[in-house]
Design a protein around this motif. Structure first.
Motif, PDB file in Angstrom:
ATOM      1  N   ARG A 319      31.925 -51.247 -33.068  1.00  0.00           N
ATOM      2  CA  ARG A 319      31.048 -52.139 -33.842  1.00  0.00           C
ATOM      3  C   ARG A 319      30.057 -52.855 -32.920  1.00  0.00           C
ATOM      4  NH1 ARG A 319      34.894 -53.255 -37.429  1.00  0.00           N
ATOM      5  NH2 ARG A 319      35.949 -54.585 -35.952  1.00  0.00           N
ATOM      6  N   ASP A 320      30.578 -53.341 -31.795  1.00  0.00           N
ATOM      7  CA  ASP A 320      29.753 -54.128 -30.881  1.00  0.00           C
ATOM      8  C   ASP A 320      28.649 -53.261 -30.250  1.00  0.00           C
ATOM      9  OD1 ASP A 320      29.200 -56.548 -29.591  1.00  0.00           O
ATOM     10  OD2 ASP A 320      30.221 -55.872 -27.775  1.00  0.00           O
ATOM     11  N   VAL A 321      29.028 -52.052 -29.828  1.00  0.00           N
ATOM     12  CA  VAL A 321      28.039 -51.147 -29.204  1.00  0.00           C
ATOM     13  C   VAL A 321      26.982 -50.748 -30.236  1.00  0.00           C
ATOM     14  CG1 VAL A 321      27.752 -48.827 -28.207  1.00  0.00           C
ATOM     15  CG2 VAL A 321      29.548 -50.344 -27.339  1.00  0.00           C
ATOM     16  N   LEU A 322      27.410 -50.545 -31.483  1.00  0.00           N
ATOM     17  CA  LEU A 322      26.459 -50.198 -32.549  1.00  0.00           C
ATOM     18  C   LEU A 322      25.501 -51.373 -32.800  1.00  0.00           C
ATOM     19  CD1 LEU A 322      25.658 -48.007 -34.604  1.00  0.00           C
ATOM     20  CD2 LEU A 322      27.248 -49.047 -36.223  1.00  0.00           C
ATOM     21  N   ASP A 323      26.065 -52.585 -32.882  1.00  0.00           N
ATOM     22  CA  ASP A 323      25.228 -53.778 -33.124  1.00  0.00           C
ATOM     23  C   ASP A 323      24.231 -53.980 -31.984  1.00  0.00           C
ATOM     24  OD1 ASP A 323      26.526 -54.342 -35.403  1.00  0.00           O
ATOM     25  OD2 ASP A 323      27.695 -56.040 -34.630  1.00  0.00           O
ATOM     26  N   LYS A 324      24.722 -53.853 -30.750  1.00  0.00           N
ATOM     27  CA  LYS A 324      23.863 -54.192 -29.607  1.00  0.00           C
ATOM     28  C   LYS A 324      22.836 -53.104 -29.295  1.00  0.00           C
ATOM     29  CE  LYS A 324      26.687 -57.512 -27.128  1.00  0.00           C
ATOM     30  NZ  LYS A 324      28.090 -57.615 -26.744  1.00  0.00           N
ATOM     31  N   TYR A 325      23.264 -51.824 -29.399  1.00  0.00           N
ATOM     32  CA  TYR A 325      22.381 -50.752 -28.908  1.00  0.00           C
ATOM     33  C   TYR A 325      22.039 -49.703 -29.976  1.00  0.00           C
ATOM     34  CZ  TYR A 325      24.528 -52.874 -24.831  1.00  0.00           C
ATOM     35  OH  TYR A 325      24.990 -53.788 -23.937  1.00  0.00           O
TER      36      TYR A 325
END
Ligand code: FAD
Length: 337
Positions: A319-325
Motif C-alpha cells: 500500500r505504502d509503495v503504491l501511495d508513494k510511487y
C-alpha cells in the motif's frame, strides 16, 4: 499410510497443515496421490522443499512432496551434455555435481534453496542468469496420471514466471538440462563483479563464479534454518516505458533496467528493494516481521506462528509503495490456502 493432516514443510517458519498429503518417492506414488486427491475432491498441490510458498494454517488440498531422485546423462556432443534430473534432487547439490563434472551454465544459480522440480516453476534466476535458458525438456504428469514431455518453448519461461506459475495442473517429474562443456562465464552483474575483482580475479572460471556467488549470498541473505524467510518476497516490478519516464522525472534516484515483458513488448524493470528501502521499511519492523537489513526485499519471520501477520506486514508495504510511487508490488512466492 495415513495421509491425513499432513504438516507442510516451509521455510517461512509457520505452522501449516494440509487436509491430506504424502511424500512420493516414485512416479507410481505421485499417480496414486493424484488418484486419492481426485477421489476426495481435493486440489492437488505438488511441493519441493517449501522455500517459495506461503501456507495458511489449514490448507484445503492434497499436498504431495515430489521426492524423485536420480541424475543421468542422456546425450553428449562436443559442446553440450544433456542430463535428466529427478524433481526431488536438491537444486544446489545438482549445481555442485554438474560443476565437479565440468558441466557449465548453472554456476550463477549456486546456493538457491529448493528442489530441481520447482526450479522451472518460477524460472529461478540470480546474478544475470535464469534456469530456463538451460532447460531443454521436462517430463510432467497430468491430472489423468499420463506422462508427457514439454519442450523449453512449451514452458513459456519469463522473469520469475513460466506456464507452471499460471494455474498449470501438471506435476514436474524430471527436468532435462542442456549444459555446456566449454564455459561461457557471465560475471557482469555488479555485486558479482565487485566480489571477484576485490580478490584480484579478472578472468574467472565457473568455479570461481560459483564461489563468489556463494560468498555474496551468505553475506547478504538470511539462512532460512536460522531466520525463517522465502527469499525475495516481491518481484521486481515491470512497468511501461511511459510510467518509467514519469517515475524518472519524479524520482531520478530509482534504478531502471530496460527489458521485455512476457509478450515481448518493451518495458522497464524497477528494483523492488530500492522502492521498499526508500519508503523507509528497513527501519519499521512489526512485532514478528521485518525487512532483512542487508536486503529489504526479504521479509523475515521473527516469531509469527501463522501467515496472517506476515501477509499484513507485506500488504502495508504494498500500500505504502503504491501511495508513494504509484508502483504495485506483486508477491513472488505461491500462497497456499
Ligand atoms: C534464502 C532464499 C533465497 C532465495 N533466492 C532465490 C533466488 O536467488 N532466485 C530465485 O529465483 N528464487 C530464490 N528463492 C526462492 C526459492 O528458492 C525457489 O523458488 C525454489 O525454486 C523453490 O524450490 P522449492 O523446492 O522449495 O519449491 P516449493 O516452495 O516447494 O514450491 C514452490 C512452487 O512450485 C510448485 N512446485 C514445486 N515442486 C513442483 C513440481 N515437482 N511440479 C510442479 N510444481 C511444483 C509448488 O506447488 C509451489 O507453487 C530463494 C528462497 C530463499 C528461502
Amino acid at each position: 499410510m495415513d495421509e491425513s493432516h499432513f504438516v507442510i514443510p516451509n521455510t517461512i517458519g509457520v505452522h501449516a497443515v494440509a487436509a491430506k498429503g504424502m511424500r512420493a518417492h516414485s512416479i507410481d506414488e505421485v499417480r496414486q496421490a493424484r488418484k486419492i486427491a481426485r477421489a476426495e475432491k481435493l486440489r492437488f498441490v505438488p511441493l519441493g522443499e517449501g522455500s517459495n510458498i506461503l501456507p495458511y494454517a489449514r490448507v484445503d488440498a492434497f499436498v504431495c512432496v515430489i521426492d524423485l531422485k536420480g541424475i543421468r546423462v542422456i546425450a553428449e556432443t562436443q559442446r553440450h551434455i544433456s542430463v535428466a534430473v529427478g524433481a526431488g534432487v536438491n537444486w544446489h547439490l545438482f549445481v555442485q555435481y554438474s560443476l565437479k563434472r565440468g558441466w557449465f551454465g548453472l554456476e550463477n544459480l549456486s546456493l538457491i534453496p529448493g528442489s530441481v522440480g520447482a526450479a522451472p516453476v518460477q524460472n529461478i534466476g540470480a546474478y544475470g542468469v535464469e534456469v530456463g535458458a538451460y532447460i531443454d525438456r521436462l517430463t510432467v504428469l497430468d491430472e489423468d496420471g499420463i506422462c508427457s514431455t514439454l519442450t523449453q518453448s512449451d514452458c513459456q519461461f519469463a522473469y520469475r514466471n513460466s506456464v507452471f506459475k499460471q494455474s498449470d495442473r501438471r506435476t514436474i517429474l524430471e527436468v532435462e538440462f542442456k549444459l555446456l562443456k566449454h564455459p561461457e562465464v557471465r560475471w557482469g552483474y555488479p555485486d558479482l563483479r565487485a566480489e571477484l575483482t576485490s580478490v584480484g580475479v579478472l578472468a574467472p572460471s565457473p568455479n570461481q563464479v560459483a564461489a563468489a556467488v556463494m560468498s555474496v549470498r551468505r553475506r547478504k541473505l538470511p539462512e532460512p534454518a536460522i531466520v525463517p524467510n522465502v527469499g525475495s518476497f516481491f518481484k521486481n516490478p515491470l512497468v511501461s516505458v511511459a510510467t518509467a519516464a514519469v517515475l524518472r522525472a519524479r524520482h531520478p534516484q530509482f534504478k531502471q533496467f530496460s527489458t521485455v515483458d512476457t509478450v515481448g513488448a518493451a518495458c522497464v524493470k524497477l528494483s523492488a528493494a530500492q522502492l521498499i528501502d526508500t519508503a523507509g521499511w528497513k527501519d519499521k519492523p512489526s512485532a514478528t516481521v521485518a525487512c532483512w537489513s542487508k536486503q529489504p526485499l526479504v521479509l523475515v519471520n521473527l516469531g509469527a506462528d501463522r501467515l496472517e501477520p506476515i501477509m499484513s506486514f507485506a500488504e502495508d508495504i504494498q500500500r505504502d509503495v503504491l501511495d508513494k510511487y504509484g508502483v504495485q508490488l506483486e508477491v513472488e512466492p505461491s500462497l497456499l490456502f
